[in-house]
Motif scaffolding. Structure first.
Motif, PDB file in Angstrom:
ATOM      1  N   GLN A   1       0.823  -1.210   0.000  1.00 57.36           N
ATOM      2  CA  GLN A   1       0.000   0.000   0.000  1.00 57.36           C
ATOM      3  C   GLN A   1       0.857   1.260   0.000  1.00 57.36           C
ATOM      4  N   GLN A   2       1.978   1.201   0.700  1.00 52.78           N
ATOM      5  CA  GLN A   2       2.881   2.350   0.753  1.00 52.78           C
ATOM      6  C   GLN A   2       3.659   2.501  -0.546  1.00 52.78           C
ATOM      7  N   PHE A   3       3.991   1.358  -1.173  1.00 57.10           N
ATOM      8  CA  PHE A   3       4.797   1.370  -2.402  1.00 57.10           C
ATOM      9  C   PHE A   3       4.135   0.455  -3.435  1.00 57.10           C
ATOM     10  N   PRO A   4       3.047   0.917  -4.059  1.00 58.95           N
ATOM     11  CA  PRO A   4       2.243   0.060  -4.940  1.00 58.95           C
ATOM     12  C   PRO A   4       2.992  -0.475  -6.157  1.00 58.95           C
ATOM     13  N   LYS A   5       4.071   0.177  -6.533  1.00 65.96           N
ATOM     14  CA  LYS A   5       4.862  -0.282  -7.677  1.00 65.96           C
ATOM     15  C   LYS A   5       5.478  -1.653  -7.422  1.00 65.96           C
ATOM     16  N   THR A   6       5.576  -2.052  -6.153  1.00 70.41           N
ATOM     17  CA  THR A   6       6.208  -3.329  -5.810  1.00 70.41           C
ATOM     18  C   THR A   6       5.224  -4.495  -5.817  1.00 70.41           C
ATOM     19  N   ARG A   7       3.949  -4.188  -5.882  1.00 70.95           N
ATOM     20  CA  ARG A   7       2.924  -5.249  -5.804  1.00 70.95           C
ATOM     21  C   ARG A   7       3.041  -6.199  -7.005  1.00 70.95           C
ATOM     22  N   GLY A   8       2.967  -7.493  -6.723  1.00 68.06           N
ATOM     23  CA  GLY A   8       3.000  -8.483  -7.787  1.00 68.06           C
ATOM     24  C   GLY A   8       4.384  -8.765  -8.343  1.00 68.06           C
ATOM     25  N   LYS A   9       5.411  -8.197  -7.759  1.00 63.78           N
ATOM     26  CA  LYS A   9       6.778  -8.388  -8.232  1.00 63.78           C
ATOM     27  C   LYS A   9       7.529  -9.380  -7.345  1.00 63.78           C
ATOM     28  N   THR A  10       8.588  -9.938  -7.895  1.00 60.61           N
ATOM     29  CA  THR A  10       9.534 -10.721  -7.104  1.00 60.61           C
ATOM     30  C   THR A  10      10.530  -9.732  -6.517  1.00 60.61           C
ATOM     31  N   LEU A  11      10.452  -9.513  -5.213  1.00 61.52           N
ATOM     32  CA  LEU A  11      11.181  -8.411  -4.589  1.00 61.52           C
ATOM     33  C   LEU A  11      12.528  -8.855  -4.022  1.00 61.52           C
ATOM     34  N   ILE A  12      13.549  -8.103  -4.394  1.00 64.61           N
ATOM     35  CA  ILE A  12      14.891  -8.250  -3.828  1.00 64.61           C
ATOM     36  C   ILE A  12      15.106  -7.042  -2.921  1.00 64.61           C
ATOM     37  N   LEU A  13      15.410  -7.301  -1.658  1.00 64.44           N
ATOM     38  CA  LEU A  13      15.474  -6.238  -0.664  1.00 64.44           C
ATOM     39  C   LEU A  13      16.914  -5.920  -0.271  1.00 64.44           C
ATOM     40  N   PHE A  14      17.275  -4.651  -0.410  1.00 61.32           N
ATOM     41  CA  PHE A  14      18.488  -4.100   0.191  1.00 61.32           C
ATOM     42  C   PHE A  14      18.040  -3.238   1.352  1.00 61.32           C
ATOM     43  N   LEU A  15      18.543  -3.544   2.551  1.00 63.86           N
ATOM     44  CA  LEU A  15      18.111  -2.828   3.750  1.00 63.86           C
ATOM     45  C   LEU A  15      19.342  -2.258   4.441  1.00 63.86           C
ATOM     46  N   GLY A  16      19.590  -0.965   4.246  1.00 61.41           N
ATOM     47  CA  GLY A  16      20.769  -0.358   4.847  1.00 61.41           C
ATOM     48  C   GLY A  16      20.906   1.094   4.424  1.00 61.41           C
ATOM     49  N   ARG A  17      21.887   1.772   5.012  1.00 65.17           N
ATOM     50  CA  ARG A  17      22.110   3.182   4.694  1.00 65.17           C
ATOM     51  C   ARG A  17      22.552   3.356   3.237  1.00 65.17           C
ATOM     52  N   ILE A  18      22.208   4.514   2.676  1.00 61.91           N
ATOM     53  CA  ILE A  18      22.684   4.881   1.341  1.00 61.91           C
ATOM     54  C   ILE A  18      24.072   5.479   1.524  1.00 61.91           C
ATOM     55  N   ASP A  19      25.079   4.651   1.332  1.00 59.65           N
ATOM     56  CA  ASP A  19      26.437   5.005   1.744  1.00 59.65           C
ATOM     57  C   ASP A  19      27.432   4.312   0.809  1.00 59.65           C
ATOM     58  N   PRO A  20      28.586   4.926   0.532  1.00 53.81           N
ATOM     59  CA  PRO A  20      29.550   4.297  -0.387  1.00 53.81           C
ATOM     60  C   PRO A  20      29.959   2.887   0.000  1.00 53.81           C
ATOM     61  N   LYS A  21      30.055   2.617   1.300  1.00 57.93           N
ATOM     62  CA  LYS A  21      30.562   1.303   1.701  1.00 57.93           C
ATOM     63  C   LYS A  21      29.542   0.185   1.511  1.00 57.93           C
ATOM     64  N   LYS A  22      28.296   0.533   1.227  1.00 56.63           N
ATOM     65  CA  LYS A  22      27.250  -0.486   1.136  1.00 56.63           C
ATOM     66  C   LYS A  22      27.212  -1.200  -0.213  1.00 56.63           C
ATOM     67  N   GLY A  23      28.019  -0.749  -1.194  1.00 54.82           N
ATOM     68  CA  GLY A  23      28.163  -1.492  -2.439  1.00 54.82           C
ATOM     69  C   GLY A  23      27.049  -1.335  -3.446  1.00 54.82           C
ATOM     70  N   LEU A  24      26.348  -0.210  -3.411  1.00 50.81           N
ATOM     71  CA  LEU A  24      25.284   0.000  -4.400  1.00 50.81           C
ATOM     72  C   LEU A  24      25.838   0.129  -5.815  1.00 50.81           C
ATOM     73  N   ASP A  25      27.100   0.538  -5.946  1.00 49.63           N
ATOM     74  CA  ASP A  25      27.735   0.580  -7.268  1.00 49.63           C
ATOM     75  C   ASP A  25      27.927  -0.818  -7.842  1.00 49.63           C
ATOM     76  N   LEU A  26      28.026  -1.826  -6.972  1.00 49.21           N
ATOM     77  CA  LEU A  26      28.097  -3.215  -7.418  1.00 49.21           C
ATOM     78  C   LEU A  26      26.704  -3.787  -7.665  1.00 49.21           C
ATOM     79  N   LEU A  27      25.764  -3.400  -6.814  1.00 52.65           N
ATOM     80  CA  LEU A  27      24.418  -3.951  -6.908  1.00 52.65           C
ATOM     81  C   LEU A  27      23.718  -3.518  -8.190  1.00 52.65           C
ATOM     82  N   ALA A  28      23.974  -2.291  -8.649  1.00 50.52           N
ATOM     83  CA  ALA A  28      23.275  -1.786  -9.835  1.00 50.52           C
ATOM     84  C   ALA A  28      23.539  -2.659 -11.073  1.00 50.52           C
ATOM     85  N   PRO A  29      24.790  -2.873 -11.484  1.00 54.13           N
ATOM     86  CA  PRO A  29      24.997  -3.743 -12.658  1.00 54.13           C
ATOM     87  C   PRO A  29      24.632  -5.196 -12.378  1.00 54.13           C
ATOM     88  N   ALA A  30      24.773  -5.642 -11.136  1.00 51.93           N
ATOM     89  CA  ALA A  30      24.372  -7.015 -10.811  1.00 51.93           C
ATOM     90  C   ALA A  30      22.869  -7.185 -10.974  1.00 51.93           C
TER      91      ALA A  30
END
Length: 394
Positions: free
Chosen positions: A198-227
């Protein structure tokens, strides 16, 4: 026995460290030990809306907030320093949270002056990646302040076996290994995923992969994007949820990683989630991913595993025990390794579900705040009695 915790911040925007501190306080207090927390009202670009300079009584501990001056994670509070000088003698031992913080460095000096023993928990800030980030500033600060004050501590708490090894490699003594935990009751029954949809309707019906953490350089989002781009090309119904606060202004850069990878339309940035909404996100997710370059010992990983999610984490998350127990995919810090592990889980859902079940049981049996609190109380008593630290903690 009276214990004083000090943390430069406990605002939720600072991520897992804040939750670790308050959950551990609850665990210690539940065992009948008197424990107080002093901290500041820092909370990212804002301040916490809390009373200042007075005790707030929680169920198992007390907390007192002090006004401060801060810029990013650089926090200093004259009123808290004044309070420490006047009151630190009322406590048997001080337990400081994090390092590379002026407030913590000053606290250690005050402890030394008044001959109060103190224990240090670095929360991953002595890991190789963390030490190399902004290396020149940290090298000077470490040599002048951190190294002497840490060496004078009665104990240094490592939260993972690899963190223990890395701290020992810095020629620091008196290390103890006490991992973080979870409160089992919070994960016995998760709320309905509908709260998250209900809070994020775009996610309904999808196979969800969850990243739960701060938006920070050490968290590896630069790796997660191409992966994730590779995963999404093979499994178009997948959707990535990036859930966490941005307390250093890194969001634009993080989103650009996914834009460049061509998968931004399949990503939802939720901002910080907490309480029921966080647990609903865990209930809605199909997979959990932590592509970090550096961690102390991540609470959110424990939460993902306790929720029964198949988890993909990097070796830098410092959790080899999860791989040994076949409770998570522990992969190298590499785009292809992260992508391949996600694809394997999606290609073999039954095996992934079984790994999630093993993860939940593994965490419930071995990583709880009650176990951590019991071990810390053993350490407190040993330090106060002036005895050598125990080699093994029951």
């Amino acid at each position: 026995m009276k214990i004083l915790f000090i943390a430069p911040y406990i605002g939720a925007i600072y991520g897992g460290t804040s939750k670790m501190v308050t959950d551990l306080l609850e665990g210690i207090g539940r065992l009948g030990v008197t424990v107080d927390l002093v901290t500041t009202n820092a909370n990212g670009s804002n301040t916490l809306d809390v009373p200042l300079n007075e005790w707030i009584t929680r169920k198992y501990y007390r907390v007192q907030h002090f006004d401060c001056w801060y810029r990013d994670d650089f926090i200093i509070s004259a009123s808290l320093i004044k309070w420490l000088v006047s009151n630190i003698n009322n406590y048997d031992i001080v337990h400081s949270q994090t390092v590379f913080s002026p407030m913590i460095s000053v606290t250690h000096l005050i402890c030394k002056y008044f001959h109060i023993p103190y224990i240090v928990t670095p929360h991953g800030m002595l890991e190789p990646w963390a030490l190399s980030y902004k290396i020149w500033k940290k090298r000077i600060y470490y040599k002048l302040f951190e190294n002497p004050s840490i060496k004078n501590s009665s104990a240094i708490q490592a939260m993972s076996s690899l963190e223990l090894k890395n701290i020992n490699s810095l020629q620091l003594q008196n290390t103890i290994f006490i991992p973080n935990g979870i409160h089992c009751k919070e994960f016995e029954t998760l709320p309905t995923p509908e709260i998250f949809y209900q809070q994020f309707p775009k996610t309904r019906g999808k196979t969800l992969i969850l990243f739960l953490g701060r938006i920070d350089p050490k968290k590896g989002l630069d790796l997660l994007a191409p992966a994730f781009a590779k995963v999404h090309n093979q499994f178009p119904d997948t959707h990535l949820v990036v859930a966490g606060p941005d307390n250093i202004g890194f969001m634009d850069k993080a989103q650009n990683y996914f834009l460049q990878a061509g998968c931004l339309d399949a990503v939802t940035f939720t901002g910080m989630v907490s309480g029921t909404l966080k647990y609903a996100a865990l209930a809605a997710a199909n997979l959990y991913v932590a592509p970090s370059y550096s961690e102390g010992f991540s609470i959110s990983i424990l939460e993902g595993m306790a929720s029964g999610l198949p988890c993909i984490i990097t070796t830098a998350c410092n959790f080899p025990e999860a791989a040994k127990a076949q409770a998570a995919h522990v992969v190298e810090i590499d785009v292809n390794a992260i992508a391949n592990a996600l694809i394997e889980c999606l290609s073999h859902p039954q095996q992934a579900t079984e790994m999630g079940d093993r993860a939940r049981e593994f965490i419930f049996q071995n990583y709880t705040w009650d176990r951590a609190a019991h071990k810390l109380i053993q350490v407190y008593k040993t330090v106060i009695d002036g005895k050598p630290l125990p080699e093994f903690l029951g």
